[in-house]
Design a protein around this motif. Structure first.
Motif, short mmCIF file in Angstrom:
data_model
loop_
_atom_site.label_atom_id
_atom_site.label_comp_id
_atom_site.label_asym_id
_atom_site.label_seq_id
_atom_site.Cartn_x
_atom_site.Cartn_y
_atom_site.Cartn_z
N UNK A 118 0.84 -1.20 0.00
CA UNK A 118 0.00 0.00 0.00
C UNK A 118 0.87 1.25 0.00
N UNK A 119 1.94 1.20 0.81
CA UNK A 119 2.88 2.32 0.86
C UNK A 119 3.54 2.51 -0.50
N UNK A 120 3.93 1.39 -1.12
CA UNK A 120 4.54 1.47 -2.45
C UNK A 120 3.54 2.00 -3.47
N UNK A 121 2.28 1.55 -3.35
CA UNK A 121 1.24 2.04 -4.26
C UNK A 121 1.05 3.54 -4.07
N UNK A 122 1.01 3.99 -2.80
CA UNK A 122 0.88 5.42 -2.53
C UNK A 122 2.05 6.19 -3.15
N UNK A 123 3.26 5.62 -2.97
CA UNK A 123 4.45 6.27 -3.54
C UNK A 123 4.35 6.28 -5.07
N UNK A 124 3.93 5.17 -5.66
CA UNK A 124 3.77 5.10 -7.11
C UNK A 124 2.71 6.08 -7.60
N UNK A 125 1.60 6.23 -6.82
CA UNK A 125 0.57 7.21 -7.19
C UNK A 125 1.14 8.62 -7.13
N UNK A 126 1.94 8.90 -6.10
CA UNK A 126 2.56 10.22 -5.98
C UNK A 126 3.51 10.45 -7.17
#
Length: 156
Positions: free
Chosen positions: A31-39
Protein backbone atom coordinates in the motif's frame (compact mmCIF):
# COMPACT_ATOMS: atom_id res chain seq x y z
CA UNK A 1 -7.30 -36.29 21.64
CA UNK A 2 -9.24 -33.21 22.30
CA UNK A 3 -6.08 -31.66 23.66
CA UNK A 4 -4.20 -32.68 20.57
CA UNK A 5 -6.89 -31.23 18.37
CA UNK A 6 -6.89 -28.03 20.37
CA UNK A 7 -3.10 -27.90 20.19
CA UNK A 8 -3.25 -28.57 16.46
CA UNK A 9 -5.94 -25.89 16.00
CA UNK A 10 -4.01 -23.47 18.16
CA UNK A 11 -0.85 -24.20 16.21
CA UNK A 12 -2.69 -23.74 12.92
CA UNK A 13 -4.37 -20.55 14.19
CA UNK A 14 -1.02 -19.26 15.41
CA UNK A 15 0.52 -20.15 12.05
CA UNK A 16 -2.36 -18.52 10.20
CA UNK A 17 -2.18 -15.45 12.47
CA UNK A 18 1.55 -15.19 11.75
CA UNK A 19 0.86 -15.56 8.03
CA UNK A 20 -1.94 -12.96 8.26
CA UNK A 21 0.38 -10.60 10.12
CA UNK A 22 3.12 -11.13 7.51
CA UNK A 23 0.62 -10.65 4.69
CA UNK A 24 -0.73 -7.58 6.52
CA UNK A 25 2.81 -6.19 6.73
CA UNK A 26 3.32 -7.00 3.04
CA UNK A 27 -0.03 -5.41 2.24
CA UNK A 28 0.93 -2.34 4.25
CA UNK A 29 4.28 -2.23 2.46
CA UNK A 30 2.58 -2.68 -0.90
CA UNK A 31 0.00 0.00 0.00
CA UNK A 32 2.88 2.32 0.86
CA UNK A 33 4.54 1.47 -2.45
CA UNK A 34 1.24 2.04 -4.26
CA UNK A 35 0.88 5.42 -2.53
CA UNK A 36 4.45 6.27 -3.54
CA UNK A 37 3.77 5.10 -7.11
CA UNK A 38 0.57 7.21 -7.19
CA UNK A 39 2.56 10.22 -5.98
CA UNK A 40 5.19 9.49 -8.64
CA UNK A 41 2.41 9.10 -11.22
CA UNK A 42 0.90 12.44 -10.19
CA UNK A 43 4.37 14.05 -10.42
CA UNK A 44 4.96 12.49 -13.84
CA UNK A 45 1.48 13.59 -14.96
CA UNK A 46 2.27 17.15 -13.86
CA UNK A 47 5.62 16.95 -15.67
CA UNK A 48 3.87 15.57 -18.74
CA UNK A 49 1.37 18.46 -18.63
CA UNK A 50 4.27 20.93 -18.31
CA UNK A 51 6.01 19.21 -21.23
CA UNK A 52 2.79 19.40 -23.27
CA UNK A 53 2.50 23.12 -22.45
CA UNK A 54 6.17 23.64 -23.32
CA UNK A 55 5.64 21.69 -26.57
CA UNK A 56 2.64 23.86 -27.43
CA UNK A 57 4.69 27.00 -26.68
CA UNK A 58 7.56 25.71 -28.80
CA UNK A 59 5.15 24.81 -31.59
CA UNK A 60 3.75 28.35 -31.45
CA UNK A 61 7.27 29.81 -31.48
CA UNK A 62 8.26 27.50 -34.32
CA UNK A 63 5.19 28.57 -36.29
CA UNK A 64 6.00 32.25 -35.68
CA UNK A 65 9.65 31.62 -36.54
CA UNK A 66 8.65 29.78 -39.71
CA UNK A 67 6.33 32.63 -40.66
CA UNK A 68 9.09 35.17 -39.98
CA UNK A 69 11.55 33.07 -42.03
CA UNK A 70 9.06 32.94 -44.91
CA UNK A 71 8.65 36.73 -44.72
CA UNK A 72 12.44 37.14 -44.73
CA UNK A 73 12.74 34.80 -47.71
CA UNK A 74 10.05 36.76 -49.58
CA UNK A 75 11.81 40.01 -48.70
CA UNK A 76 15.14 38.55 -49.81
CA UNK A 77 13.60 37.39 -53.07
CA UNK A 78 12.07 40.83 -53.69
CA UNK A 79 15.41 42.46 -52.86
CA UNK A 80 17.21 40.06 -55.21
CA UNK A 81 14.73 40.86 -57.98
CA UNK A 82 15.18 44.61 -57.42
CA UNK A 83 18.95 44.11 -57.45
CA UNK A 84 18.73 42.23 -60.75
CA UNK A 85 16.47 44.94 -62.21
CA UNK A 86 18.85 47.67 -61.00
CA UNK A 87 21.80 45.74 -62.37
CA UNK A 88 20.09 45.37 -65.76
CA UNK A 89 19.19 49.08 -65.74
CA UNK A 90 22.75 49.94 -64.72
CA UNK A 91 24.12 47.83 -67.58
CA UNK A 92 21.72 49.48 -70.02
CA UNK A 93 22.66 52.96 -68.77
CA UNK A 94 26.35 52.05 -69.00
CA UNK A 95 25.87 50.98 -72.62
CA UNK A 96 23.96 54.19 -73.38
CA UNK A 97 26.67 56.25 -71.66
CA UNK A 98 29.32 54.49 -73.74
CA UNK A 99 27.32 55.20 -76.89
CA UNK A 100 26.91 58.87 -75.87
CA UNK A 101 30.63 59.14 -75.14
CA UNK A 102 31.43 57.66 -78.55
CA UNK A 103 28.97 60.08 -80.17
CA UNK A 104 30.53 62.97 -78.23
CA UNK A 105 34.00 61.90 -79.40
CA UNK A 106 32.75 61.71 -82.99
CA UNK A 107 31.10 65.13 -82.68
CA UNK A 108 34.30 66.53 -81.17
CA UNK A 109 36.32 65.09 -84.06
CA UNK A 110 33.75 66.45 -86.55
CA UNK A 111 33.85 69.82 -84.81
CA UNK A 112 37.64 69.96 -85.12
CA UNK A 113 37.40 69.01 -88.79
CA UNK A 114 34.67 71.64 -89.28
CA UNK A 115 36.78 74.25 -87.48
CA UNK A 116 39.77 73.45 -89.71
CA UNK A 117 37.56 73.66 -92.82
CA UNK A 118 35.99 76.86 -91.55
CA UNK A 119 39.41 78.37 -90.89
CA UNK A 120 40.53 77.30 -94.37
CA UNK A 121 37.31 78.72 -95.88
CA UNK A 122 37.82 81.99 -93.97
CA UNK A 123 41.39 82.18 -95.25
CA UNK A 124 40.18 81.45 -98.79
CA UNK A 125 37.39 84.04 -98.41
CA UNK A 126 39.86 86.60 -97.07
CA UNK A 127 42.22 85.87 -99.97
CA UNK A 128 39.32 86.08 -102.43
CA UNK A 129 38.19 89.34 -100.82
CA UNK A 130 41.70 90.75 -101.03
CA UNK A 131 41.90 89.61 -104.66
CA UNK A 132 38.47 91.19 -105.30
CA UNK A 133 39.57 94.45 -103.73
CA UNK A 134 42.76 94.39 -105.80
CA UNK A 135 40.70 93.70 -108.94
CA UNK A 136 38.33 96.53 -107.99
CA UNK A 137 41.31 98.84 -107.52
CA UNK A 138 42.76 97.75 -110.87
CA UNK A 139 39.33 98.11 -112.47
CA UNK A 140 38.89 101.58 -111.00
CA UNK A 141 42.37 102.56 -112.19
CA UNK A 142 41.63 101.13 -115.63
CA UNK A 143 38.31 102.96 -115.61
CA UNK A 144 40.18 106.22 -114.90
CA UNK A 145 42.70 105.48 -117.61
CA UNK A 146 39.86 104.68 -120.05
CA UNK A 147 38.21 107.98 -119.08
CA UNK A 148 41.49 109.80 -119.55
CA UNK A 149 41.89 108.13 -122.90
CA UNK A 150 38.36 109.14 -123.95
CA UNK A 151 39.09 112.67 -122.98
CA UNK A 152 42.26 112.54 -124.90
CA UNK A 153 40.50 110.98 -127.91
CA UNK A 154 37.75 113.56 -127.61
CA UNK A 155 40.30 116.32 -127.57
CA UNK A 156 42.01 115.01 -130.64
Amino acid sequence: MKAELEASYTSQISSLTTKIEEQSKQLSSQTSQIDKLQADLQSLTAQLEEAATAKADLTTELSASTSHREQLEASLQATQQKYEEQHALSSQLSEELQSLQQTAEELNANSKTFQRRLAAAEETAAAEHTKYEEEQAVSAKLGEEVEDLRKTVAEI
